[in-house]
Design a protein around this motif. Structure first.
Motif, mmCIF file in Angstrom:
data_model
loop_
_atom_site.group_PDB
_atom_site.id
_atom_site.type_symbol
_atom_site.label_atom_id
_atom_site.label_comp_id
_atom_site.label_asym_id
_atom_site.label_seq_id
_atom_site.Cartn_x
_atom_site.Cartn_y
_atom_site.Cartn_z
ATOM 1 N N ALA A 6 0.828 -1.212 0.000
ATOM 2 C CA ALA A 6 0.000 0.000 0.000
ATOM 3 C C ALA A 6 0.859 1.257 0.000
ATOM 4 C CB ALA A 6 -0.923 -0.014 1.216
ATOM 5 N N LEU A 7 1.904 1.250 0.786
ATOM 6 C CA LEU A 7 2.803 2.409 0.843
ATOM 7 C C LEU A 7 3.491 2.629 -0.496
ATOM 8 C CD1 LEU A 7 4.322 1.718 4.364
ATOM 9 C CD2 LEU A 7 2.871 3.684 3.783
ATOM 10 N N LYS A 8 3.927 1.551 -1.128
ATOM 11 C CA LYS A 8 4.603 1.668 -2.418
ATOM 12 C C LYS A 8 3.647 2.190 -3.495
ATOM 13 C CE LYS A 8 7.530 -1.315 -3.967
ATOM 14 N NZ LYS A 8 8.673 -0.411 -4.144
ATOM 15 N N ALA A 9 2.350 1.981 -3.273
ATOM 16 C CA ALA A 9 1.355 2.497 -4.208
ATOM 17 C C ALA A 9 0.978 3.937 -3.892
ATOM 18 C CB ALA A 9 0.107 1.611 -4.186
ATOM 19 N N GLY A 10 1.655 4.513 -2.901
ATOM 20 C CA GLY A 10 1.418 5.916 -2.558
ATOM 21 C C GLY A 10 0.264 6.160 -1.607
ATOM 22 N N LYS A 11 -0.157 5.102 -0.879
ATOM 23 C CA LYS A 11 -1.283 5.247 0.046
ATOM 24 C C LYS A 11 -0.778 5.432 1.486
ATOM 25 C CE LYS A 11 -3.690 3.765 -3.554
ATOM 26 N NZ LYS A 11 -4.333 4.672 -4.506
ATOM 27 N N HIS A 12 -1.425 6.316 2.220
ATOM 28 C CA HIS A 12 -1.205 6.401 3.660
ATOM 29 C C HIS A 12 -1.883 5.184 4.300
ATOM 30 C CE1 HIS A 12 0.032 10.548 2.981
ATOM 31 N NE2 HIS A 12 -1.095 10.736 2.305
ATOM 32 N N VAL A 13 -1.352 4.719 5.453
ATOM 33 C CA VAL A 13 -1.885 3.490 6.045
ATOM 34 C C VAL A 13 -2.171 3.658 7.536
ATOM 35 C CG1 VAL A 13 -1.479 1.036 6.502
ATOM 36 C CG2 VAL A 13 -0.643 2.061 4.361
ATOM 37 N N LEU A 14 -3.394 3.288 7.900
ATOM 38 C CA LEU A 14 -3.772 3.119 9.303
ATOM 39 C C LEU A 14 -3.735 1.623 9.552
ATOM 40 C CD1 LEU A 14 -4.807 4.235 12.002
ATOM 41 C CD2 LEU A 14 -7.126 4.127 11.065
ATOM 42 N N LEU A 15 -2.778 1.187 10.362
ATOM 43 C CA LEU A 15 -2.439 -0.231 10.505
ATOM 44 C C LEU A 15 -2.841 -0.738 11.881
ATOM 45 C CD1 LEU A 15 -0.930 -2.815 9.578
ATOM 46 C CD2 LEU A 15 1.201 -1.708 10.321
ATOM 47 N N GLU A 16 -3.693 -1.747 11.901
ATOM 48 C CA GLU A 16 -4.113 -2.288 13.190
ATOM 49 C C GLU A 16 -2.932 -2.853 13.967
ATOM 50 O OE1 GLU A 16 -6.445 -2.394 15.335
ATOM 51 O OE2 GLU A 16 -7.837 -1.198 14.165
ATOM 52 N N LYS A 17 -3.054 -2.768 15.290
ATOM 53 C CA LYS A 17 -2.010 -3.306 16.148
ATOM 54 C C LYS A 17 -2.185 -4.829 16.287
ATOM 55 C CE LYS A 17 -4.909 -4.431 19.138
ATOM 56 N NZ LYS A 17 -5.097 -5.859 19.104
ATOM 57 N N PRO A 18 -1.112 -5.579 16.607
ATOM 58 C CA PRO A 18 0.274 -5.108 16.575
ATOM 59 C C PRO A 18 0.681 -4.847 15.131
ATOM 60 C CG PRO A 18 0.242 -7.480 16.849
ATOM 61 C CD PRO A 18 -1.189 -7.028 16.898
ATOM 62 N N SER A 19 1.574 -3.919 14.941
ATOM 63 C CA SER A 19 1.888 -3.453 13.591
ATOM 64 C C SER A 19 2.313 -4.590 12.667
ATOM 65 C CB SER A 19 2.983 -2.385 13.645
ATOM 66 O OG SER A 19 4.164 -2.900 14.241
ATOM 67 N N VAL A 20 3.164 -5.457 13.168
ATOM 68 C CA VAL A 20 3.703 -6.548 12.345
ATOM 69 C C VAL A 20 3.924 -7.769 13.225
ATOM 70 C CG1 VAL A 20 4.743 -5.176 10.495
ATOM 71 C CG2 VAL A 20 5.977 -5.473 12.629
ATOM 72 N N SER A 21 4.652 -8.756 12.699
ATOM 73 C CA SER A 21 4.816 -10.024 13.407
ATOM 74 C C SER A 21 5.953 -10.023 14.414
ATOM 75 C CB SER A 21 5.053 -11.154 12.398
ATOM 76 O OG SER A 21 3.958 -11.270 11.520
ATOM 77 N N ASN A 22 6.990 -9.240 14.150
ATOM 78 C CA ASN A 22 8.159 -9.251 15.035
ATOM 79 C C ASN A 22 8.990 -7.997 14.811
ATOM 80 O OD1 ASN A 22 9.905 -9.774 12.704
ATOM 81 N ND2 ASN A 22 9.189 -11.896 12.813
ATOM 82 N N ALA A 23 10.039 -7.861 15.588
ATOM 83 C CA ALA A 23 10.859 -6.644 15.536
ATOM 84 C C ALA A 23 11.610 -6.508 14.215
ATOM 85 C CB ALA A 23 11.838 -6.629 16.708
ATOM 86 N N GLU A 24 11.993 -7.611 13.614
ATOM 87 C CA GLU A 24 12.688 -7.543 12.321
ATOM 88 C C GLU A 24 11.787 -6.888 11.278
ATOM 89 O OE1 GLU A 24 14.966 -10.441 9.077
ATOM 90 O OE2 GLU A 24 13.721 -11.327 10.647
ATOM 91 N N GLU A 25 10.540 -7.315 11.233
ATOM 92 C CA GLU A 25 9.596 -6.700 10.312
ATOM 93 C C GLU A 25 9.359 -5.232 10.669
ATOM 94 O OE1 GLU A 25 6.811 -10.553 9.078
ATOM 95 O OE2 GLU A 25 5.910 -8.809 10.040
ATOM 96 N N ALA A 26 9.266 -4.935 11.962
ATOM 97 C CA ALA A 26 9.013 -3.557 12.399
ATOM 98 C C ALA A 26 10.135 -2.625 11.956
ATOM 99 C CB ALA A 26 8.846 -3.509 13.917
ATOM 100 N N ARG A 27 11.375 -3.064 12.119
ATOM 101 C CA ARG A 27 12.510 -2.218 11.706
ATOM 102 C C ARG A 27 12.499 -2.010 10.192
ATOM 103 N NH1 ARG A 27 14.941 -4.998 16.177
ATOM 104 N NH2 ARG A 27 15.462 -6.782 14.857
#
Length: 423
Positions: free
Chosen positions: A109-130
């Motif tokens: 979505a970001l690469k398509a130029g869209k702003h994102v409201l992302l439900e928590k938890p943001s991702v699966s782990n810290a590696e993905e978060a970084r």
């Protein structure tokens, strides 16, 4: 009677808000998936916001998406997530997909130029978060907006509560989040490891977030962490309940107890131990401050200690209360307690307590409505309330969750294959 009338009127308006006339230039939001959280997370809050239109939805099952759109008055139904993201009329994406799909579809979505409201938890782990929150897409003056939807943090209750004490004075915190057994079946996506499930990734994420906010720092150590595994026949890599004790740099300690299948707590436990537990079903946290001591000129001492209990900190728009308990002990010259005073005050906060530029709200606004206000303000380049979940905050949140899983002996939630293929 007046109290009940005001309560029901406010609560009714929360769930059935007035429909605002939409402004020119209103943000058009597309929803990924027909998730159960979407109505309260975005659809209902958007009704009263003049700058938000929920314009489209897509789901894995097109028939489910069509039924969802018809029920909620969403005009456009796309056949696939990719089609929705590619829609040039959509400005923003709301992503409430299962945790394990957050990274892949948020990046797309970001690469398509869209702003994102992302439900928590943001991702699966810290590696993905970084990888996500430090992505080059966020560099530059006109960078896209990405927000991890910890909605409770945007409500005036939480922000007012944090002003009642200094984080360095916090001695103990205890957070209890429980849900009676049976609300979610044990084969629900919340308990599937491959989708990054587990109680710590659901109710537990709020507990982790709240103690980090109260101490205004990251834990120095995880003293202990344990879990109750899923019953035999269900995913053994997922936690049904989680218990942890954290030590913070100021010497304070935080305890979390989170259960998504709470049972028992009644008389005759041999008979009732497997009954769904209603007691303690409101998420509650307790904060105890260090005692302060004042010495008088005659050598006697006065010791004062405060304790705060926040009832339903996660959903304060439905009901909440802050109990402020103060214990004062007077000691004589020999150090013996001569007198003890106990005082208690009660506080409720449904709107910003003081008028301040950028802080807009109504008593009936839900946590999600306050959050949506902040999201729109950020996309529009306005200051707003000043409340936000910063990128580093979301990264540190996942680092603490990962560390807690490691301490329990459970594996960290799996990394998306998209991490290596989507840049």
């Amino acid at each position: 009677m007046a109290f009940l009338y005001n309560y029901f009127r406010r609560t009714y308006t929360t769930f059935f808000p007035p429909v605002a006339t939409k402004n020119d230039g209103a943000l058009r939001i597309g929803i990924l998936g027909a998730a159960n959280i979407a109505p309260q997370g975005i659809i209902t809050p958007a009704k009263s916001h003049p700058e938000v239109i929920v314009a489209a939805v897509a789901a894995r099952d097109p028939k489910k998406a069509e039924a969802f759109a018809k029920k909620h008055g969403i005009p456009i139904v796309h056949k696939t997530y990719d089609d929705l993201i590619a829609d040039p009329s959509i400005n923003c994406i709301y992503n409430p997909l299962p945790n394990g799909l957050h990274y892949e579809w948020t990046i797309k979505a970001l690469k398509a130029g869209k702003h994102v409201l992302l439900e928590k938890p943001s991702v699966s782990n810290a590696e993905e978060a970084r990888s996500l929150f430090r992505h080059p897409l966020f560099q530059g003056p006109n960078a896209l907006v990405l927000l991890e939807a910890f909605h409770y943090r945007f409500h005036p209750l939480w922000q007012t509560f944090l002003t009642l004490f200094d984080a360095k004075d916090v001695e103990e915190v205890e957070v209890k989040n429980s849900l009676l057994a049976g609300v979610f079946p044990r084969d629900d996506i919340r308990f599937i490891y491959s989708l990054s499930g587990g109680t710590l990734m659901d109710f537990g994420a709020y507990a982790v977030s709240s103690v980090r906010g109260i101490f205004a720092s990251e834990p120095a150590n995880i003293k202990s962490a344990s879990h109750r595994p899923m019953p035999a026949g269900f995913d053994q890599k997922c936690d049904e309940a989680i218990f942890a004790v954290y030590e913070f740099p100021n010497g304070g300690v935080a305890k979390i107890s989170v259960d998504l299948q709470a049972t028992g707590g009644y008389w005759f436990p041999a008979l009732t131990k497997n009954w769904p537990r209603l007691k303690g079903s409101l998420p509650t946290l307790t904060v105890k401050l260090r005692a302060t001591t004042d010495k008088s000129s005659d050598g006697s001492e006065k010791s004062t200690q405060k304790r705060f209990i926040v009832h339903n900190y996660m959903g304060p728009h439905i009901f909440h209360r802050i109990d402020i308990a103060t214990t004062i002990q007077h000691k004589d010259l020999q150090g013996k307690v001569a007198k003890t005073e106990n005082k208690i005050e009660y506080m409720k906060v449904y709107n910003w307590p003081t008028v301040q530029e950028g802080r807009k709200g109504e008593e009936w606004w839900s946590t999600y409505r306050f959050q949506l206000e902040a999201f729109v303000n950020r996309v529009k380049g306005r200051t707003g309330s000043g409340v936000w979940v910063e990128p580093d905050d979301s990264i540190q949140q996942m680092e603490m969750i990962d560390a807690t899983y490691r301490k329990t002996g459970l594996p960290v939630r799996p990394t998306s294959k998209a991490l290596g293929s989507v840049t």
